[in-house]
Write an enzyme that holds these catalytic residues in place. Sequence first.
Site, PDB file in Angstrom:
ATOM      1  N   HIS A   6       1.106  -1.125  -0.090  1.00 47.90           N
ATOM      2  CA  HIS A   6      -0.138  -0.051  -0.047  1.00 47.90           C
ATOM      3  C   HIS A   6       1.062   1.051   0.194  1.00 47.90           C
ATOM      4  CE1 HIS A   6       0.785   0.526   4.189  1.00 47.90           C
ATOM      5  NE2 HIS A   6       0.210  -0.609   4.364  1.00 47.90           N
TER       6      HIS A   6
ATOM      7  N   HIS B 180       3.981   1.537   2.657  1.00 50.66           N
ATOM      8  CA  HIS B 180       5.371   0.811   1.975  1.00 50.66           C
ATOM      9  C   HIS B 180       5.938   1.565   1.001  1.00 50.66           C
ATOM     10  CE1 HIS B 180       2.435  -2.574   3.321  1.00 50.66           C
ATOM     11  NE2 HIS B 180       3.096  -2.535   4.052  1.00 50.66           N
TER      12      HIS B 180
ATOM     13  N   CYS C 153       2.560 -11.328  19.173  1.00 50.79           N
ATOM     14  CA  CYS C 153       1.446 -11.002  18.105  1.00 50.79           C
ATOM     15  C   CYS C 153       1.956 -11.375  17.002  1.00 50.79           C
ATOM     16  CB  CYS C 153       1.387  -9.384  18.337  1.00 50.79           C
ATOM     17  SG  CYS C 153       0.512  -8.821  16.745  1.00 50.79           S
TER      18      CYS C 153
ATOM     19  N   CYS D 289       2.521  -8.529  14.331  1.00 51.66           N
ATOM     20  CA  CYS D 289       3.934  -7.665  14.670  1.00 51.66           C
ATOM     21  C   CYS D 289       5.045  -8.557  14.506  1.00 51.66           C
ATOM     22  CB  CYS D 289       4.029  -7.088  15.788  1.00 51.66           C
ATOM     23  SG  CYS D 289       2.691  -5.896  15.987  1.00 51.66           S
TER      24      CYS D 289
ATOM     25  N   CYS E  62      -2.859  -6.569  20.707  1.00 55.00           N
ATOM     26  CA  CYS E  62      -1.840  -5.830  20.496  1.00 55.00           C
ATOM     27  C   CYS E  62      -2.284  -4.347  20.156  1.00 55.00           C
ATOM     28  CB  CYS E  62      -1.561  -6.353  19.302  1.00 55.00           C
ATOM     29  SG  CYS E  62      -0.101  -5.327  18.251  1.00 55.00           S
TER      30      CYS E  62
ATOM     31  N   HIS F 221      -2.054  -3.886  16.177  1.00 55.22           N
ATOM     32  CA  HIS F 221      -2.971  -4.615  15.264  1.00 55.22           C
ATOM     33  C   HIS F 221      -4.481  -4.610  15.904  1.00 55.22           C
ATOM     34  CE1 HIS F 221       0.679  -5.971  13.427  1.00 55.22           C
ATOM     35  NE2 HIS F 221       0.108  -5.867  12.372  1.00 55.22           N
TER      36      HIS F 221
ATOM     37  N   LYS G  49      -3.214   4.960  11.476  1.00 58.84           N
ATOM     38  CA  LYS G  49      -2.161   4.577  10.746  1.00 58.84           C
ATOM     39  C   LYS G  49      -2.674   3.913   9.346  1.00 58.84           C
ATOM     40  CE  LYS G  49       1.742   1.400  10.580  1.00 58.84           C
ATOM     41  NZ  LYS G  49       1.902  -0.129  10.823  1.00 58.84           N
TER      42      LYS G  49
ATOM     43  N   LYS H 177      -3.509  -2.275   5.514  1.00 62.41           N
ATOM     44  CA  LYS H 177      -4.516  -3.333   5.076  1.00 62.41           C
ATOM     45  C   LYS H 177      -5.113  -3.889   6.167  1.00 62.41           C
ATOM     46  CE  LYS H 177      -3.554  -3.434   0.712  1.00 62.41           C
ATOM     47  NZ  LYS H 177      -4.479  -3.506  -0.384  1.00 62.41           N
TER      48      LYS H 177
HETATM   49  N1  MSP Z   1       8.858  -7.175   7.531  1.00 67.64           N
HETATM   50  C1  MSP Z   1       9.308  -6.047   8.489  1.00 67.64           C
HETATM   51  C2  MSP Z   1      10.378  -5.421   8.314  1.00 67.64           C
HETATM   52  C3  MSP Z   1      11.735  -6.152   8.535  1.00 67.64           C
HETATM   53  S1  MSP Z   1      13.194  -5.097   8.124  1.00 67.64           S
HETATM   54  C4  MSP Z   1      14.521  -6.168   8.721  1.00 67.64           C
HETATM   55  C5  MSP Z   1       7.798  -5.109   8.499  1.00 67.64           C
HETATM   56  N2  MSP Z   1       7.353  -5.389   7.099  1.00 67.64           N
HETATM   57  S2  MSP Z   1       6.088  -4.595   6.888  1.00 67.64           S
HETATM   58  O1  MSP Z   1       5.854  -4.782   5.598  1.00 67.64           O
HETATM   59  O2  MSP Z   1       4.988  -4.779   7.960  1.00 67.64           O
HETATM   60  O3  MSP Z   1       6.182  -3.033   7.011  1.00 67.64           O
HETATM   61  C6  MSP Z   1       7.275  -2.502   6.441  1.00 67.64           C
HETATM   62  C7  MSP Z   1       7.485  -0.826   6.519  1.00 67.64           C
HETATM   63  O4  MSP Z   1       6.251  -0.363   6.201  1.00 67.64           O
HETATM   64  C8  MSP Z   1       7.587  -0.653   7.992  1.00 67.64           C
HETATM   65  O5  MSP Z   1       8.734   0.244   7.965  1.00 67.64           O
HETATM   66  C9  MSP Z   1       6.430   0.187   8.361  1.00 67.64           C
HETATM   67  O6  MSP Z   1       6.534   1.159   9.238  1.00 67.64           O
HETATM   68  C10 MSP Z   1       6.169   0.549   7.028  1.00 67.64           C
HETATM   69  N3  MSP Z   1       4.590   1.172   6.778  1.00 67.64           N
HETATM   70  C11 MSP Z   1       3.221   0.179   6.994  1.00 67.64           C
HETATM   71  N4  MSP Z   1       2.438   1.112   7.180  1.00 67.64           N
HETATM   72  C12 MSP Z   1       2.561   2.327   7.076  1.00 67.64           C
HETATM   73  C13 MSP Z   1       2.057   3.487   6.966  1.00 67.64           C
HETATM   74  N5  MSP Z   1       0.613   3.659   6.965  1.00 67.64           N
HETATM   75  N6  MSP Z   1       2.794   4.656   6.823  1.00 67.64           N
HETATM   76  C14 MSP Z   1       4.151   4.793   6.591  1.00 67.64           C
HETATM   77  N7  MSP Z   1       4.782   3.466   6.668  1.00 67.64           N
HETATM   78  C15 MSP Z   1       4.287   2.519   7.098  1.00 67.64           C
HETATM   79  O7  MSP Z   1       7.538  -4.542   9.587  1.00 67.64           O
END
Ligand code: MSP
Length: 517
Positions: A19, A22, A128, A131, A154, A157, A304, A307
């Site tokens: 999304h 990311h 969790c 997380c 959590c 979540h 925040k 998904k």
């Molecule tokens: N797999 C772990 C990271 C491992 S790094 C060794 C993870 N993955 S994630 O896919 O859940 O999230 C990846 C990144 O996306 C994180 O930095 C998270 O903060 C970011 N984001 C997820 N939702 C977000 C927003 N709504 N806004 C900004 N960043 C967001 O965590």
Amino acid sequence: MSGSFYITTPIFYVNDVPHIGHAYTEVAADVLARWHRQAGDDTWLLTGTDEHGQKIERTAAANGVTPKEWADRLVESAWKPVLETLDIANDDFIRTTDERHETAVAKFLQQLYDEGHIYEGEYEGYYCVGCEEYKQLDDLDLPEEGEFAGQYLCKIHSRPVEILKEKNYFFRMSDFEQPLLDLYESQPDFVQPDSVRNEIVQFVKQGLEDLSISRSSFDWGIKVPWDETHVVYVWFDALLNYVTATGWGSDPEQFPRRWPATHLVGKDIARFHAVIWPAMLMAAGLPVPKQVFGHGWLLVGGEKMSKSKLTGIAPSQITDVFGSDAFRYYFLSAITFGQDGSFSWEDLSARYQAELANGFGNLGSRVVAMIQKYRDGHVPDAAREAAIVDLEKTVTDAAHASIGKLAIHEALSSIARLVDALNGYVTDTQPWVLAKDPAQADRLDEVLATLHHGVGTLAVLYSPVMPQATAKLWAALGEPGSLEGQRVDRAWDRVGGGTVSALEPLFPRIELEASES
Ligand code: MSP
């Protein structure tokens, strides 16, 4: 700067598709990498996917495929394509199921085990799966009413956590409590921004416990080399991607050339990167990262965007309408990097129109059109207006300094000063009036040469952020040399000149209602 710059994004879970949250990290990392590359630094941008653990195992099972099949499907259909959608020029893409990664993780673990940093114990507590994190009571809510009344949830979540009781291997993280506090003290910019740094320091000051780094109740992970009934805890595995991708344990030339890295992460995962990760590196006798920067969240309706809460917006929903340049520009200019920011279609659309279509884009079109009309396309060879020449240098230096401290929004607002100044210069000098008076021919030459060079400087400065529009603009400006060949830290320092050619609108008008539905 001319040094080395290794920047990473988190590796993304493949349980779902990307999304715009990311995409935000990807774009920020790419802009920094492109800037450094064009400032002559030996630059490396790493991104990738996090594929082990219970979350992925369960998603795959729910979809009736193996975890590896699921990961392959999502990587090829969603995670790699999104990099193209966003124009990300990454140098490498690591998957935690890559052999190079799995082999190096086992080697790293064995080293820590052999050196006494790991012992066998029993974990009993909350976990969790969303997380993939062991939770303390502080991290949990206990609602009195509603669907989950009386259950620990959590906080991230808003879902019930699980209770674990299993035999695990533990990393002696508590040994690194004081070395970590010393690190934060002696290297104050190790964790940034300050809001995140303060939270991390407080967290470590409360005392560090040892960390469970293996799981024995499921098997989708890298096997612990001395005990194959355990798989490595998914975060321990994932954090190592930053060194396994650059050749730790396998490539003695590449690794020291790249390491240490600047890690861009969302603030929710700053603890893993600023506490667990440097402790792991210290245990292995490796240098700690250069910096961990925790950026803010994209919020939808004040929360925040995610998904799991059904507020996720796919990046292509925006790029299909506005294009990838506008996506990149918007999120990095509208939000202070390091703080949370709210996304709205109205704000995006208003800024697109004002700053890109009417501001930068229109300036480029007008300057090219005037040189075509008044000088048959040839850029006059004339002295330039001193005030604008000075401003080009001031803005370049300011933007470069801002990028050096990861203040991307600040760099963009410096560059916007030059857009405004050049638009103001057109209004003040009125080239269409000068063109009517043959006695003003020299003055018109000066004005057109000044505008042409100024817009060229904008093309260079904006190229890391908007690679597509600036490539078109650069081609139309007809200046000698390629755009990639220009130094962004010396954007002002060019001879200029050349012959212009037709330029289509860089940011065409958009009918939002029609395209949004
Ligand atoms: N797999 C772990 C990271 C491992 S790094 C060794 C993870 N993955 S994630 O896919 O859940 O999230 C990846 C990144 O996306 C994180 O930095 C998270 O903060 C970011 N984001 C997820 N939702 C977000 C927003 N709504 N806004 C900004 N960043 C967001 O965590």
